[in-house]
Design a protein around this motif. Sequence first.
Motif, PDB file in Angstrom:
ATOM      1  N   THR A   3     -15.834  23.432  29.051  1.00  0.00           N
ATOM      2  CA  THR A   3     -15.441  22.064  28.777  1.00  0.00           C
ATOM      3  C   THR A   3     -16.212  21.166  29.726  1.00  0.00           C
ATOM      4  O   THR A   3     -16.224  21.396  30.933  1.00  0.00           O
ATOM      5  CB  THR A   3     -13.925  21.869  29.008  1.00  0.00           C
ATOM      6  OG1 THR A   3     -13.217  22.741  28.136  1.00  0.00           O
ATOM      7  CG2 THR A   3     -13.509  20.438  28.754  1.00  0.00           C
ATOM      8  N   LEU A   4     -16.864  20.168  29.166  1.00  0.00           N
ATOM      9  CA  LEU A   4     -17.612  19.202  29.962  1.00  0.00           C
ATOM     10  C   LEU A   4     -17.023  17.825  29.735  1.00  0.00           C
ATOM     11  O   LEU A   4     -16.643  17.474  28.627  1.00  0.00           O
ATOM     12  CB  LEU A   4     -19.083  19.174  29.550  1.00  0.00           C
ATOM     13  CG  LEU A   4     -19.865  20.473  29.671  1.00  0.00           C
ATOM     14  CD1 LEU A   4     -21.271  20.279  29.106  1.00  0.00           C
ATOM     15  CD2 LEU A   4     -19.950  20.910  31.120  1.00  0.00           C
ATOM     16  N   GLU A   5     -16.971  17.049  30.794  1.00  0.00           N
ATOM     17  CA  GLU A   5     -16.517  15.665  30.666  1.00  0.00           C
ATOM     18  C   GLU A   5     -17.717  14.774  30.945  1.00  0.00           C
ATOM     19  O   GLU A   5     -18.356  14.888  31.988  1.00  0.00           O
ATOM     20  CB  GLU A   5     -15.410  15.378  31.668  1.00  0.00           C
ATOM     21  CG  GLU A   5     -14.852  13.990  31.532  1.00  0.00           C
ATOM     22  CD  GLU A   5     -13.683  13.737  32.466  1.00  0.00           C
ATOM     23  OE1 GLU A   5     -13.587  12.598  32.963  1.00  0.00           O
ATOM     24  OE2 GLU A   5     -12.900  14.662  32.709  1.00  0.00           O
ATOM     25  N   ILE A   6     -18.019  13.895  29.993  1.00  0.00           N
ATOM     26  CA  ILE A   6     -19.132  12.969  30.186  1.00  0.00           C
ATOM     27  C   ILE A   6     -18.636  11.552  29.964  1.00  0.00           C
ATOM     28  O   ILE A   6     -17.740  11.307  29.153  1.00  0.00           O
ATOM     29  CB  ILE A   6     -20.324  13.279  29.243  1.00  0.00           C
ATOM     30  CG1 ILE A   6     -19.889  13.207  27.781  1.00  0.00           C
ATOM     31  CG2 ILE A   6     -20.931  14.622  29.551  1.00  0.00           C
ATOM     32  CD1 ILE A   6     -21.036  13.289  26.806  1.00  0.00           C
ATOM     33  N   LYS A   7     -19.209  10.626  30.707  1.00  0.00           N
ATOM     34  CA  LYS A   7     -18.872   9.217  30.535  1.00  0.00           C
ATOM     35  C   LYS A   7     -20.018   8.566  29.783  1.00  0.00           C
ATOM     36  O   LYS A   7     -21.174   8.668  30.188  1.00  0.00           O
ATOM     37  CB  LYS A   7     -18.647   8.556  31.886  1.00  0.00           C
ATOM     38  CG  LYS A   7     -17.429   9.099  32.588  1.00  0.00           C
ATOM     39  CD  LYS A   7     -17.196   8.418  33.906  1.00  0.00           C
ATOM     40  CE  LYS A   7     -15.977   9.058  34.566  1.00  0.00           C
ATOM     41  NZ  LYS A   7     -15.641   8.383  35.811  1.00  0.00           N
ATOM     42  N   LYS A  28     -13.831  15.650  21.599  1.00  0.00           N
ATOM     43  CA  LYS A  28     -12.518  15.039  21.804  1.00  0.00           C
ATOM     44  C   LYS A  28     -12.731  13.841  22.713  1.00  0.00           C
ATOM     45  O   LYS A  28     -13.392  13.953  23.740  1.00  0.00           O
ATOM     46  CB  LYS A  28     -11.550  16.011  22.472  1.00  0.00           C
ATOM     47  CG  LYS A  28     -11.153  17.179  21.606  1.00  0.00           C
ATOM     48  CD  LYS A  28     -10.139  18.056  22.317  1.00  0.00           C
ATOM     49  CE  LYS A  28      -9.786  19.251  21.463  1.00  0.00           C
ATOM     50  NZ  LYS A  28      -8.814  20.118  22.142  1.00  0.00           N
ATOM     51  N   THR A  29     -12.200  12.711  22.331  1.00  0.00           N
ATOM     52  CA  THR A  29     -12.385  11.513  23.151  1.00  0.00           C
ATOM     53  C   THR A  29     -11.139  11.238  23.973  1.00  0.00           C
ATOM     54  O   THR A  29     -10.022  11.555  23.570  1.00  0.00           O
ATOM     55  CB  THR A  29     -12.707  10.284  22.281  1.00  0.00           C
ATOM     56  OG1 THR A  29     -11.657  10.099  21.347  1.00  0.00           O
ATOM     57  CG2 THR A  29     -14.012  10.465  21.550  1.00  0.00           C
ATOM     58  N   LYS A  30     -11.370  10.642  25.130  1.00  0.00           N
ATOM     59  CA  LYS A  30     -10.279  10.300  26.025  1.00  0.00           C
ATOM     60  C   LYS A  30     -10.582   8.917  26.591  1.00  0.00           C
ATOM     61  O   LYS A  30     -11.603   8.713  27.230  1.00  0.00           O
ATOM     62  CB  LYS A  30     -10.192  11.339  27.147  1.00  0.00           C
ATOM     63  CG  LYS A  30      -9.075  11.128  28.121  1.00  0.00           C
ATOM     64  CD  LYS A  30      -8.906  12.301  29.065  1.00  0.00           C
ATOM     65  CE  LYS A  30      -9.883  12.260  30.198  1.00  0.00           C
ATOM     66  NZ  LYS A  30      -9.636  13.245  31.246  1.00  0.00           N
ATOM     67  N   GLN A  32     -10.216   5.841  29.066  1.00  0.00           N
ATOM     68  CA  GLN A  32      -9.822   5.622  30.448  1.00  0.00           C
ATOM     69  C   GLN A  32      -8.766   4.542  30.476  1.00  0.00           C
ATOM     70  O   GLN A  32      -8.889   3.508  29.824  1.00  0.00           O
ATOM     71  CB  GLN A  32     -11.011   5.179  31.287  1.00  0.00           C
ATOM     72  CG  GLN A  32     -11.763   6.300  31.917  1.00  0.00           C
ATOM     73  CD  GLN A  32     -12.794   5.772  32.896  1.00  0.00           C
ATOM     74  OE1 GLN A  32     -13.523   4.842  32.594  1.00  0.00           O
ATOM     75  NE2 GLN A  32     -12.859   6.383  34.049  1.00  0.00           N
TER      76      GLN A  32
END
Length: 64
Positions: A3-7, A28-30, A32
């Motif tokens: 799992t990678l989180e990118i901004k 999957k979007t999250k 802020q």
Amino acid sequence: MQTLEIKVPEEKAPLIKALLKELGITVKTKKQKEPNKETIAAMKELKEGKGKQFENVEELFNSI
């Protein structure tokens, strides 16, 4: 699987999502969460050293 989180800037998000989906990567979007004005003011107050300090939890609860 990793799992990678990118901004990503909002205006580029559709392009990045489409590219990742084309590569077969699940997206999957999250969003802020932005703090409200009251929270921002409280954080500023603490940074300025104006917050209350307590010796222990009992003292904290007695102040409420």
